[in-house]
Design a protein around this motif. Structure first.
Motif, PDB file in Angstrom:
ATOM      1  N   VAL A  74     -45.673  45.581 -31.803  1.00  0.00           N
ATOM      2  CA  VAL A  74     -44.208  45.584 -31.975  1.00  0.00           C
ATOM      3  C   VAL A  74     -43.734  47.001 -32.306  1.00  0.00           C
ATOM      4  O   VAL A  74     -42.758  47.498 -31.739  1.00  0.00           O
ATOM      5  CB  VAL A  74     -43.778  44.598 -33.080  1.00  0.00           C
ATOM      6  CG1 VAL A  74     -42.312  44.812 -33.451  1.00  0.00           C
ATOM      7  CG2 VAL A  74     -43.999  43.167 -32.616  1.00  0.00           C
ATOM      8  N   ALA A  75     -44.438  47.658 -33.233  1.00  0.00           N
ATOM      9  CA  ALA A  75     -44.062  49.011 -33.647  1.00  0.00           C
ATOM     10  C   ALA A  75     -44.134  49.986 -32.480  1.00  0.00           C
ATOM     11  O   ALA A  75     -43.189  50.747 -32.223  1.00  0.00           O
ATOM     12  CB  ALA A  75     -44.983  49.482 -34.778  1.00  0.00           C
ATOM     13  N   PHE A  76     -45.251  49.946 -31.769  1.00  0.00           N
ATOM     14  CA  PHE A  76     -45.457  50.877 -30.655  1.00  0.00           C
ATOM     15  C   PHE A  76     -44.452  50.626 -29.535  1.00  0.00           C
ATOM     16  O   PHE A  76     -43.851  51.565 -29.002  1.00  0.00           O
ATOM     17  CB  PHE A  76     -46.880  50.728 -30.124  1.00  0.00           C
ATOM     18  CG  PHE A  76     -47.395  51.960 -29.434  1.00  0.00           C
ATOM     19  CD1 PHE A  76     -47.993  52.970 -30.156  1.00  0.00           C
ATOM     20  CD2 PHE A  76     -47.271  52.115 -28.064  1.00  0.00           C
ATOM     21  CE1 PHE A  76     -48.466  54.118 -29.529  1.00  0.00           C
ATOM     22  CE2 PHE A  76     -47.721  53.251 -27.425  1.00  0.00           C
ATOM     23  CZ  PHE A  76     -48.327  54.261 -28.163  1.00  0.00           C
ATOM     24  N   GLY A  77     -44.264  49.357 -29.198  1.00  0.00           N
ATOM     25  CA  GLY A  77     -43.349  49.015 -28.114  1.00  0.00           C
ATOM     26  C   GLY A  77     -41.904  49.360 -28.448  1.00  0.00           C
ATOM     27  O   GLY A  77     -41.174  49.903 -27.610  1.00  0.00           O
ATOM     28  N   LEU A  78     -41.493  49.067 -29.682  1.00  0.00           N
ATOM     29  CA  LEU A  78     -40.122  49.353 -30.103  1.00  0.00           C
ATOM     30  C   LEU A  78     -39.861  50.857 -30.117  1.00  0.00           C
ATOM     31  O   LEU A  78     -38.815  51.320 -29.648  1.00  0.00           O
ATOM     32  CB  LEU A  78     -39.882  48.761 -31.498  1.00  0.00           C
ATOM     33  CG  LEU A  78     -38.443  48.758 -32.021  1.00  0.00           C
ATOM     34  CD1 LEU A  78     -37.534  47.980 -31.088  1.00  0.00           C
ATOM     35  CD2 LEU A  78     -38.389  48.174 -33.427  1.00  0.00           C
ATOM     36  N   THR A  79     -40.814  51.617 -30.630  1.00  0.00           N
ATOM     37  CA  THR A  79     -40.665  53.075 -30.677  1.00  0.00           C
ATOM     38  C   THR A  79     -40.531  53.652 -29.280  1.00  0.00           C
ATOM     39  O   THR A  79     -39.658  54.488 -29.010  1.00  0.00           O
ATOM     40  CB  THR A  79     -41.872  53.721 -31.384  1.00  0.00           C
ATOM     41  OG1 THR A  79     -42.039  53.135 -32.672  1.00  0.00           O
ATOM     42  CG2 THR A  79     -41.667  55.218 -31.552  1.00  0.00           C
ATOM     43  N   ASP A  80     -41.386  53.196 -28.394  1.00  0.00           N
ATOM     44  CA  ASP A  80     -41.373  53.702 -27.021  1.00  0.00           C
ATOM     45  C   ASP A  80     -40.043  53.403 -26.327  1.00  0.00           C
ATOM     46  O   ASP A  80     -39.467  54.262 -25.663  1.00  0.00           O
ATOM     47  CB  ASP A  80     -42.534  53.079 -26.239  1.00  0.00           C
ATOM     48  CG  ASP A  80     -43.141  54.062 -25.255  1.00  0.00           C
ATOM     49  OD1 ASP A  80     -43.338  55.230 -25.628  1.00  0.00           O
ATOM     50  OD2 ASP A  80     -43.401  53.661 -24.108  1.00  0.00           O
ATOM     51  N   PHE A 117     -35.204  64.447 -25.714  1.00  0.00           N
ATOM     52  CA  PHE A 117     -34.844  64.001 -27.067  1.00  0.00           C
ATOM     53  C   PHE A 117     -34.834  62.484 -27.204  1.00  0.00           C
ATOM     54  O   PHE A 117     -34.115  61.811 -26.456  1.00  0.00           O
ATOM     55  CB  PHE A 117     -33.457  64.533 -27.439  1.00  0.00           C
ATOM     56  CG  PHE A 117     -33.021  64.152 -28.825  1.00  0.00           C
ATOM     57  CD1 PHE A 117     -33.360  64.944 -29.898  1.00  0.00           C
ATOM     58  CD2 PHE A 117     -32.291  62.997 -29.049  1.00  0.00           C
ATOM     59  CE1 PHE A 117     -32.964  64.598 -31.186  1.00  0.00           C
ATOM     60  CE2 PHE A 117     -31.897  62.630 -30.330  1.00  0.00           C
ATOM     61  CZ  PHE A 117     -32.242  63.447 -31.399  1.00  0.00           C
ATOM     62  N   PRO A 118     -35.646  61.963 -28.162  1.00  0.00           N
ATOM     63  CA  PRO A 118     -36.579  62.639 -29.060  1.00  0.00           C
ATOM     64  C   PRO A 118     -37.988  62.665 -28.476  1.00  0.00           C
ATOM     65  O   PRO A 118     -38.227  62.111 -27.404  1.00  0.00           O
ATOM     66  CB  PRO A 118     -36.528  61.756 -30.301  1.00  0.00           C
ATOM     67  CG  PRO A 118     -36.359  60.376 -29.717  1.00  0.00           C
ATOM     68  CD  PRO A 118     -35.480  60.537 -28.504  1.00  0.00           C
ATOM     69  N   SER A 119     -38.928  63.269 -29.202  1.00  0.00           N
ATOM     70  CA  SER A 119     -40.316  63.315 -28.751  1.00  0.00           C
ATOM     71  C   SER A 119     -40.989  61.969 -28.985  1.00  0.00           C
ATOM     72  O   SER A 119     -41.115  61.515 -30.124  1.00  0.00           O
ATOM     73  CB  SER A 119     -41.080  64.400 -29.511  1.00  0.00           C
ATOM     74  OG  SER A 119     -42.474  64.251 -29.320  1.00  0.00           O
ATOM     75  N   ALA A 120     -41.414  61.320 -27.904  1.00  0.00           N
ATOM     76  CA  ALA A 120     -42.097  60.036 -28.025  1.00  0.00           C
ATOM     77  C   ALA A 120     -43.474  60.208 -28.655  1.00  0.00           C
ATOM     78  O   ALA A 120     -43.940  59.336 -29.397  1.00  0.00           O
ATOM     79  CB  ALA A 120     -42.217  59.372 -26.658  1.00  0.00           C
ATOM     80  N   HIS A 121     -44.137  61.322 -28.351  1.00  0.00           N
ATOM     81  CA  HIS A 121     -45.432  61.602 -28.982  1.00  0.00           C
ATOM     82  C   HIS A 121     -45.291  61.609 -30.508  1.00  0.00           C
ATOM     83  O   HIS A 121     -46.075  60.969 -31.224  1.00  0.00           O
ATOM     84  CB  HIS A 121     -45.963  62.967 -28.523  1.00  0.00           C
ATOM     85  CG  HIS A 121     -46.793  62.935 -27.285  1.00  0.00           C
ATOM     86  ND1 HIS A 121     -46.241  62.745 -26.036  1.00  0.00           N
ATOM     87  CD2 HIS A 121     -48.129  63.065 -27.087  1.00  0.00           C
ATOM     88  CE1 HIS A 121     -47.207  62.781 -25.127  1.00  0.00           C
ATOM     89  NE2 HIS A 121     -48.361  62.968 -25.737  1.00  0.00           N
ATOM     90  N   ALA A 122     -44.289  62.353 -30.993  1.00  0.00           N
ATOM     91  CA  ALA A 122     -44.070  62.456 -32.433  1.00  0.00           C
ATOM     92  C   ALA A 122     -43.679  61.108 -33.028  1.00  0.00           C
ATOM     93  O   ALA A 122     -44.192  60.706 -34.081  1.00  0.00           O
ATOM     94  CB  ALA A 122     -42.985  63.488 -32.718  1.00  0.00           C
ATOM     95  N   ALA A 123     -42.783  60.401 -32.363  1.00  0.00           N
ATOM     96  CA  ALA A 123     -42.309  59.111 -32.873  1.00  0.00           C
ATOM     97  C   ALA A 123     -43.423  58.074 -32.918  1.00  0.00           C
ATOM     98  O   ALA A 123     -43.606  57.378 -33.928  1.00  0.00           O
ATOM     99  CB  ALA A 123     -41.148  58.604 -32.021  1.00  0.00           C
ATOM    100  N   ASN A 124     -44.180  57.957 -31.832  1.00  0.00           N
ATOM    101  CA  ASN A 124     -45.248  56.961 -31.775  1.00  0.00           C
ATOM    102  C   ASN A 124     -46.340  57.232 -32.802  1.00  0.00           C
ATOM    103  O   ASN A 124     -46.818  56.316 -33.481  1.00  0.00           O
ATOM    104  CB  ASN A 124     -45.855  56.918 -30.376  1.00  0.00           C
ATOM    105  CG  ASN A 124     -45.000  56.162 -29.384  1.00  0.00           C
ATOM    106  OD1 ASN A 124     -44.374  55.155 -29.736  1.00  0.00           O
ATOM    107  ND2 ASN A 124     -44.927  56.630 -28.158  1.00  0.00           N
ATOM    108  N   SER A 125     -46.743  58.492 -32.912  1.00  0.00           N
ATOM    109  CA  SER A 125     -47.823  58.818 -33.849  1.00  0.00           C
ATOM    110  C   SER A 125     -47.382  58.597 -35.292  1.00  0.00           C
ATOM    111  O   SER A 125     -48.141  58.058 -36.103  1.00  0.00           O
ATOM    112  CB  SER A 125     -48.298  60.260 -33.644  1.00  0.00           C
ATOM    113  OG  SER A 125     -47.260  61.188 -33.890  1.00  0.00           O
ATOM    114  N   MET A 126     -46.146  58.989 -35.642  1.00  0.00           N
ATOM    115  CA  MET A 126     -45.677  58.791 -37.017  1.00  0.00           C
ATOM    116  C   MET A 126     -45.437  57.325 -37.320  1.00  0.00           C
ATOM    117  O   MET A 126     -45.675  56.868 -38.449  1.00  0.00           O
ATOM    118  CB  MET A 126     -44.401  59.597 -37.262  1.00  0.00           C
ATOM    119  CG  MET A 126     -43.927  59.554 -38.722  1.00  0.00           C
ATOM    120  SD  MET A 126     -45.170  60.105 -39.934  1.00  0.00           S
ATOM    121  CE  MET A 126     -45.062  61.885 -39.751  1.00  0.00           C
ATOM    122  N   CYS A 127     -45.003  56.575 -36.330  1.00  0.00           N
ATOM    123  CA  CYS A 127     -44.817  55.135 -36.514  1.00  0.00           C
ATOM    124  C   CYS A 127     -46.137  54.467 -36.890  1.00  0.00           C
ATOM    125  O   CYS A 127     -46.220  53.708 -37.860  1.00  0.00           O
ATOM    126  CB  CYS A 127     -44.252  54.530 -35.228  1.00  0.00           C
ATOM    127  SG  CYS A 127     -44.071  52.737 -35.298  1.00  0.00           S
TER     128      CYS A 127
END
Length: 204
Positions: A74-80, A117-127
């Motif tokens: 859920v976290a990964f999919g929502l962030t993406d 914008f924004p960086s998906a790499h940064a968002a996914n890893s921090m999530c």
């Protein structure tokens, strides 16, 4: 106001992107790669099946694992999806595509997709970092996984795949979604434990 922010953003990005070194390029390419972190993701998913390792009540391991995997997905999919939505809404060009920065920045891994914008790499890893740090509750793990996420974000700027603010906002977005996913994980745990306790009382 926005022009000033963008100028500042480009200046920081230029500063980070300007440090060319074969050694650091190899490190940054490694950090930015998605496939090299598959073993880490697999290890995190596997740990979800051992609730005793993260100080949760003793329940069947397969149930604990499913609850953890659901929270991760859920976290990964929502962030993406949110990142994609924001990229297509803001339509901010990546450094390599931007008419001002494009001719100047160094692009050891290519320009990448059109929007930044924004960086998906940064968002996914921090999530993933925030979600799992809250679940596992180990100081060494929390420090390590958050540093890992920030290093990935830094690599995106170094390789000029994102501007500085893309990464900062991505990290913030990831942290918020990670925390929300943790609340979901905790809610599911409580529902299961309450149901188990009720069933135990009924069968006494």
């Amino acid at each position: 106001m926005l022009d000033t922010i963008f100028e500042f953003d480009r200046a920081i990005t230029f500063c980070i992107n300007g440090g060319h070194s074969p050694f650091w390029v190899s490190i940054m390419l490694f950090l930015s790669s998605k496939t090299v972190w598959i073993p880490l993701y697999a290890a995190i998913a596997a740990t979800m099946f051992f609730p005793d390792k993260y100080k949760m009540p003793s329940i069947p391991k397969w149930i604990a694992g499913i609850i953890g995997i659901v929270a991760l997905l859920v976290a990964f999919g929502l962030t993406d999806q949110i990142c994609n939505l924001l990229k297509n809404t803001t339509e901010r060009l990546r450094p390599g595509h931007d008419p001002i920065t494009g001719p100047i920045v160094w692009l050891p891994s290519g320009k990448g997709g059109l929007y930044t914008f924004p960086s998906a790499h940064a968002a996914n890893s921090m999530c993933i970092a925030i979600l799992t740090a809250l679940i596992f509750k180990r100081k060494w793990y929390t420090i390590s996984i958050i540093c890992w996420s920030m290093a990935i974000g830094f690599s995106r700027i170094y390789l000029a795949r994102h501007f500085f603010t893309d990464v900062v906002c991505g990290l913030i977005l990831g942290a918020i979604i990670g925390y929300c996913a943790y609340l979901l994980w905790k809610k599911i745990w409580n529902i299961y434990l309450n149901k188990t306790n009720r069933d135990a009382l009924l069968h006494r």
